[in-house]
Design a protein around this motif. Sequence first.
Motif, PDB file in Angstrom:
ATOM      1  N   UNK A  36       0.829  -1.214   0.000  1.00  5.45           N
ATOM      2  CA  UNK A  36       0.000   0.000   0.000  1.00  5.45           C
ATOM      3  C   UNK A  36       0.864   1.265   0.000  1.00  5.45           C
ATOM      4  N   UNK A  37       2.189   1.106  -0.141  1.00  4.82           N
ATOM      5  CA  UNK A  37       3.143   2.230  -0.132  1.00  4.82           C
ATOM      6  C   UNK A  37       3.046   3.061   1.142  1.00  4.82           C
ATOM      7  N   UNK A  38       2.816   2.399   2.251  1.00  2.73           N
ATOM      8  CA  UNK A  38       2.739   3.112   3.525  1.00  2.73           C
ATOM      9  C   UNK A  38       3.903   2.704   4.420  1.00  2.73           C
ATOM     10  N   UNK A  39       4.423   3.652   5.247  1.00  2.87           N
ATOM     11  CA  UNK A  39       5.561   3.304   6.115  1.00  2.87           C
ATOM     12  C   UNK A  39       5.177   2.270   7.184  1.00  2.87           C
ATOM     13  N   UNK A  40       6.197   1.538   7.647  1.00  2.00           N
ATOM     14  CA  UNK A  40       5.967   0.479   8.636  1.00  2.00           C
ATOM     15  C   UNK A  40       5.409   1.005   9.948  1.00  2.00           C
ATOM     16  N   UNK A  41       5.571   2.304  10.177  1.00  2.00           N
ATOM     17  CA  UNK A  41       5.074   2.904  11.412  1.00  2.00           C
ATOM     18  C   UNK A  41       3.549   3.037  11.396  1.00  2.00           C
ATOM     19  N   UNK A  42       2.922   2.764  10.252  1.00  2.00           N
ATOM     20  CA  UNK A  42       1.472   3.003  10.152  1.00  2.00           C
ATOM     21  C   UNK A  42       0.627   1.747  10.352  1.00  2.00           C
TER      22      UNK A  42
END
Length: 286
Positions: A36-42
Motif C-alpha cells: 500500500x506504499x505506507x511506512x511500517x510505522x502506520x
Amino acid sequence: MNTVKSAQPTVGQTLASLQSRGLDRLDAQLLSLHVLDRPETQRGWLLAHDIDPLPPERAASLENLVQRRLAGEPLAYLTGHKEFFGLDLRVDARVLVPRPDTETLVSWALETLDGGHRVLDLGTGSGAIALALKASQPTLEVHATDLSTGALAVAQSNAQRLKLDVNFHQGAWLAALPDASESFKCIVANPPYIAELDQHLATLKFEPAQALSSGEDGLDDLRQIITQAPRHLARGGWLLLEHGYDQAQAVRNLLTQAGFAPVQSRRDLAGIERCSGGQLNPKPNP
Ligand code: GLN
C-alpha cells in the motif's frame, strides 16, 4: 449511489486470511503496508481502515510476497529494507540481513573509540556496522571491506543515501586494504561463522552462503582475521568479533594465543555470549 463489489476483500479480511494461512501477524501487517506504499510505522492505519477494499493490483502484489515469505524468504528482502542501530538500510539477496544481535558489537566498538580514531569493519555486507559507527560518532575515520562486489554496491548505496562517509575496499579480510601498513584503533567483524554441516543453514538458504558458513567448525574466517589483525592494530587497539552461540571459549582462546589481553566476551539480547574481543599491547613493554 456507491456500489461495493463484494468480491473484493477488505484490508481486515485480507489480514485475517493471511494469518489463517500461517503468516505471522506482524509480517502480514508489514507486507500489507508495503504493497500500500505506507511506512511500517502506520500499522494503526490498517486497523482504522479495516473495511477499506484492497485494490486488486495491490492484492496481487501482496499475494506474491506472501508466497515468498511462506517459503522462508526473509521479510527484509521482500520489503527491501531493514532497521539497524536506528538506521534504515536497503538490503537485498546480495547481503546478509543485519541482525539486532550485531548491535552488541557496535555498542562495544563505540566504547573503545573516540573522535578522529580510525576503525575498520571487515566483511561489511550491507554496511550495517560501519554506517552505524559513523552515524554515532561522525568524527571517526571509518573503513570497510568486503570480498563480494555485490555486497559493496549495496553498502556504498546505503552510505550515499544516508550521507555517511565510509571508505570501502574490495578484497579478502585485511588483504583488502590498499596499504599493508594501515593501522586502526579498532577492528570489528561479523564474519561467517556457522559450521558447514550445521542444520541451521537450511533455514538461511535465501541469504548468501559465503556470508554464513566457514569451514568444518565455523571458525575458519575467525582464525584468519585473528591472525591477520595484530599487524593492523595501533598499540592498545581492539579486535572485536561476533561469533556463534557456542564459540565464545574457542574465540577467546584464539585471541589469547594471538597476544590479545585482556580478552573478554559480551552477551547479545538473548543473553548469549555473542561477541569476543581483546586489546593488543595496552601498555608499553617495560
Ligand atoms: N547470527 C546469524 C544467524 O545464525 C549468522 C550471522 C553470521 O554468520 N555472521 O542467523
